[in-house]
Design an enzyme around this catalytic site. Structure first.
Site, mmCIF file in Angstrom:
data_model
loop_
_atom_site.group_PDB
_atom_site.id
_atom_site.type_symbol
_atom_site.label_atom_id
_atom_site.label_comp_id
_atom_site.label_asym_id
_atom_site.label_seq_id
_atom_site.Cartn_x
_atom_site.Cartn_y
_atom_site.Cartn_z
ATOM 1 N N ASP A 1 59.011 8.974 8.499
ATOM 2 C CA ASP A 1 56.853 9.678 9.030
ATOM 3 C C ASP A 1 56.826 10.993 8.061
ATOM 4 O OD1 ASP A 1 54.380 9.260 9.642
ATOM 5 O OD2 ASP A 1 54.981 10.165 11.637
ATOM 6 N N HIS B 1 46.070 15.204 13.723
ATOM 7 C CA HIS B 1 47.214 15.212 14.983
ATOM 8 C C HIS B 1 47.423 16.132 16.065
ATOM 9 C CE1 HIS B 1 48.754 14.081 10.124
ATOM 10 N NE2 HIS B 1 49.486 13.327 11.165
ATOM 11 N N HIS C 1 46.720 7.896 10.551
ATOM 12 C CA HIS C 1 47.679 8.198 11.705
ATOM 13 C C HIS C 1 46.375 9.129 12.561
ATOM 14 C CE1 HIS C 1 50.909 9.261 8.950
ATOM 15 N NE2 HIS C 1 50.675 8.400 7.934
HETATM 16 ZN ZN ZN Z 1 50.559 11.397 10.744
#
Ligand code: ZN
Length: 278
Positions: A81, A177, A205
Site C-alpha cells: 500500500d 487518511h 482510500h
Molecule cells: Zn491510502
C-alpha cells in the site's frame, strides 16, 4: 492461495461488491485477518504500508500470512500500500507480494505516468497487479483545503490508465487518511462518472470513519476495493486497553493480545459484511 488484487477485484466488479483491504502491522493483526478468513471463507486483500515493512521487515509479512493461511483454501492478495519506488515494489514482489501500489499522486501528471509505468512494465508480466493513484486523498497527502481541485478528473483518469496500463486505480473523491476532523463529503457522482468511463477497477482510500451508508453508495457507484487501516489500529489498541482495565496485573502478552485480536476481528467482520453486501 495468494492471487493478485486485480483478479479479486475483477470478480467483485462484475458481481457488484467490493473487496475489503486491511492494513496489518504485526503478527496479531495478521492473526486477526487470517482467523476471519478461516471463519468467513471470504477473500480479502492484506496490505502493508512502507512504514510497516520498515518496522517488521519486507519478507516477514508474507511469511506470516503464508504460515497462518497454510490450511485455508480461501484466495487472498498480499499488497504493498502506498509504495513509493520501483525498488521497493521489486523487493516486495521477490518476497511474495501479489500486488503493489505505486503512489505518484504528489508528482506532476507526467511524472506520475512515467514512474507508474516503470512499475507496471516490471510487475504485470509476473501476474502481479499494480494500483496507481490519481488525484489527492486527504490526510497525510493533503496540500490545502481546496478539495474540488483534488478530485480525480474523468478525462485524466482515462488518459492515465491508457498510458500506464495500471490494473486498478485509487481516486480522489473527498476521502482522507487517518481520523476525519469534520463530516467528510464524498463525491459519489464522480466515482460513477469515472467508473462509466474506464473499465479499470477503482479503489477507495481513507474509508475509516465513513458511515456504512456512504460505503454502500461508493460500492454501488463502482468502487471495487476499500482500504481500512485507522479503525483497525484503534480496535487493536482499545482491545489491549480493555484487557488492562479488566486486570491491571496481567503481564502475559498472549493474554492481553488476545483482546486486541478479538477486537480487530469485530471490525473486520463488520467491514466485510458491508463490502460483500452480506
Ligand atoms: Zn491510502
Amino acid at each position: 492461495m495468494v492471487i493478485s488484487s486485480a483478479r479479486l477485484m475483477k470478480r467483485a466488479s462484475n458481481e457488484g461488491y467490493a473487496i475489503p483491504a486491511f492494513n496489518i502491522d504485526n503478527l496479531e493483526s495478521a492473526m486477526a485477518v487470517s482467523e476471519v478468513m478461516h471463519e468467513m471463507r471470504i477473500p480479502v486483500i492484506v496490505q502493508m504500508i512502507p512504514r510497516t515493512l520498515n518496522y517488521g521487515g519486507v519478507a516477514m509479512y508474507p511469511a506470516m500470512m503464508r504460515e497462518l493461511m497454510a490450511d485455508c483454501p480461501v484466495d487472498y492478495a498480499l499488497h504493498l500500500d502506498h509504495g513509493s519506488s520501483l525498488a521497493l515494489a521489486q523487493r516486495c514482489i521477490a518476497s511474495g507480494f501479489s500486488s503493489v501500489m505505486f503512489d505518484g499522486s504528489a508528482m506532476s501528471f507526467e511524472d506520475n505516468v512515467k514512474y507508474t509505468k516503470e512499475v507496471t512494465d516490471f510487475a504485470l508480466p509476473m501476474d502481479v497487479s499494480v494500483e496507481g493513484e490519481l488525484g489527492t486523498i486527504g490526510g497525510k497527502e493533503e496540500g490545502d483545503s481546496d478539495m474540488e481541485a483534488s478530485y480525480t478528473g474523468v478525462s485524466e483518469a482515462e488518459e492515465f490508465v491508457r498510458r500506464t496500463n495500471v490494473s486498478t486505480l485509487a481516486i480522489g473523491v473527498g476521502t482522507a487518511h487517518g481520523i476525519y476532523k469534520g463530516e467528510p463529503k464524498i463525491n459519489v457522482r464522480r466515482i460513477k462518472e469515472i467508473h462509466e468511463a474506464i473499465s479499470t477497477p477503482l479503489v477507495l482510500h481513507g474509508a475509516s470513519g465513513l458511515s456504512d451508508e456512504v460505503l454502500r453508495d461508493c460500492i454501488a457507484a463502482g468502487i471495487s476495493k476499500i482500504n481500512f487501516a485507522t479503525e483497525l489500529r484503534q480496535a487493536y489498541t482499545n482491545g489491549i486497553k480493555a484487557e488492562f482495565e479488566k486486570d491491571p496485573e496481567v503481564f502475559d502478552p498472549k493474554i492481553y493480545m488476545r483482546g486486541a485480536i478479538d477486537n480487530i476481528k469485530e471490525v473486520l467482520k463488520a467491514k466485510i459484511k458491508i463490502c460483500y453486501g452480506l
